[in-house]
Design a protein around this motif. Sequence first.
Motif, mmCIF file in Angstrom:
data_model
loop_
_atom_site.group_PDB
_atom_site.id
_atom_site.type_symbol
_atom_site.label_atom_id
_atom_site.label_comp_id
_atom_site.label_asym_id
_atom_site.label_seq_id
_atom_site.Cartn_x
_atom_site.Cartn_y
_atom_site.Cartn_z
ATOM 1 N N ASN A 131 0.858 -1.185 0.000
ATOM 2 C CA ASN A 131 0.000 0.000 0.000
ATOM 3 C C ASN A 131 0.893 1.234 0.000
ATOM 4 O O ASN A 131 1.543 1.542 0.993
ATOM 5 C CB ASN A 131 -0.895 0.013 1.245
ATOM 6 N N VAL A 132 0.955 1.910 -1.138
ATOM 7 C CA VAL A 132 1.810 3.087 -1.277
ATOM 8 C C VAL A 132 1.005 4.326 -0.899
ATOM 9 O O VAL A 132 0.040 4.684 -1.573
ATOM 10 C CB VAL A 132 2.347 3.229 -2.721
ATOM 11 N N PHE A 133 1.400 4.955 0.196
ATOM 12 C CA PHE A 133 0.740 6.190 0.597
ATOM 13 C C PHE A 133 1.185 7.317 -0.322
ATOM 14 O O PHE A 133 2.234 7.227 -0.964
ATOM 15 C CB PHE A 133 1.068 6.519 2.048
ATOM 16 N N GLU A 134 0.408 8.391 -0.393
ATOM 17 C CA GLU A 134 0.744 9.510 -1.277
ATOM 18 C C GLU A 134 2.148 10.031 -0.975
ATOM 19 O O GLU A 134 2.483 10.326 0.158
ATOM 20 C CB GLU A 134 -0.281 10.637 -1.101
ATOM 21 N N ALA A 152 2.866 -1.368 4.383
ATOM 22 C CA ALA A 152 2.568 0.031 4.067
ATOM 23 C C ALA A 152 3.881 0.726 3.718
ATOM 24 O O ALA A 152 4.894 0.548 4.401
ATOM 25 C CB ALA A 152 1.900 0.705 5.258
ATOM 26 N N LEU A 153 3.861 1.508 2.654
ATOM 27 C CA LEU A 153 5.050 2.220 2.204
ATOM 28 C C LEU A 153 4.766 3.721 2.229
ATOM 29 O O LEU A 153 3.824 4.193 1.592
ATOM 30 C CB LEU A 153 5.434 1.774 0.795
ATOM 31 N N SER A 187 6.380 -0.747 6.685
ATOM 32 C CA SER A 187 5.861 -1.268 7.959
ATOM 33 C C SER A 187 4.731 -2.266 7.732
ATOM 34 O O SER A 187 4.049 -2.241 6.708
ATOM 35 C CB SER A 187 5.371 -0.112 8.843
ATOM 36 N N ASN A 188 4.582 -3.156 8.696
ATOM 37 C CA ASN A 188 3.411 -4.031 8.760
ATOM 38 C C ASN A 188 2.964 -4.082 10.216
ATOM 39 O O ASN A 188 3.397 -3.261 11.025
ATOM 40 C CB ASN A 188 3.720 -5.418 8.175
#
Length: 200
Positions: free
Chosen positions: A56-59, A128-129, A153-154
Amino acid sequence: MKKNFFKLILPAIAAALLSSCIGLKIDRPKDNTNYHVLPPAQTSEKAEGLKEVCVNVFEVRIPSYMARSQIVHAGKNSSVIFMADSDLWAEPVQNAATRSVVCFLSEMTNSNNIHSSLVSSSGKNSVALKINILECIGELNGKLNFKAQYSISNSEKNVSEFFAFSTDAGAAYSEYVCAISKALESLSLDICKKMSDFNK
């Protein structure tokens, strides 16, 4: 009374018609604006063992000087930042950078599980990236300097890394945009390598 009315109104109508005809013949100034997009992510680099991982690539966060429609660059031997007059981004840079990283990661991992997300999903293979671009500026006919910090992170752990990269900026704005894309590609490869270690 009617004659006086027509004497007054006819010249006004004639003037309006004449000015509209003249307006049609006058050449409007040519728009010399060039709109740039980050080129499609195409890379020969591959990362092993990440096909099953859901990322999941955050903005992507960018420096404030990049958050404008004009392409910005540094002056030669100067701390002053210049904005291009007629070379603009076709989309917000933040959106373009996020999309580009997602595409590069998808290409490198050969996975359909790379998504742009505002909320991280949970799961054993879900990470999460978050990426924060600290610097992305260069001189035309000089070097583009790129620095970023990212975290993976996870539900069990979190790692944070610093990344630095430099490449030729090019002489034209189209080359400058390609240099930014090259920096994002190199960042994506670094993320893939770290993610491989992260999932062991």
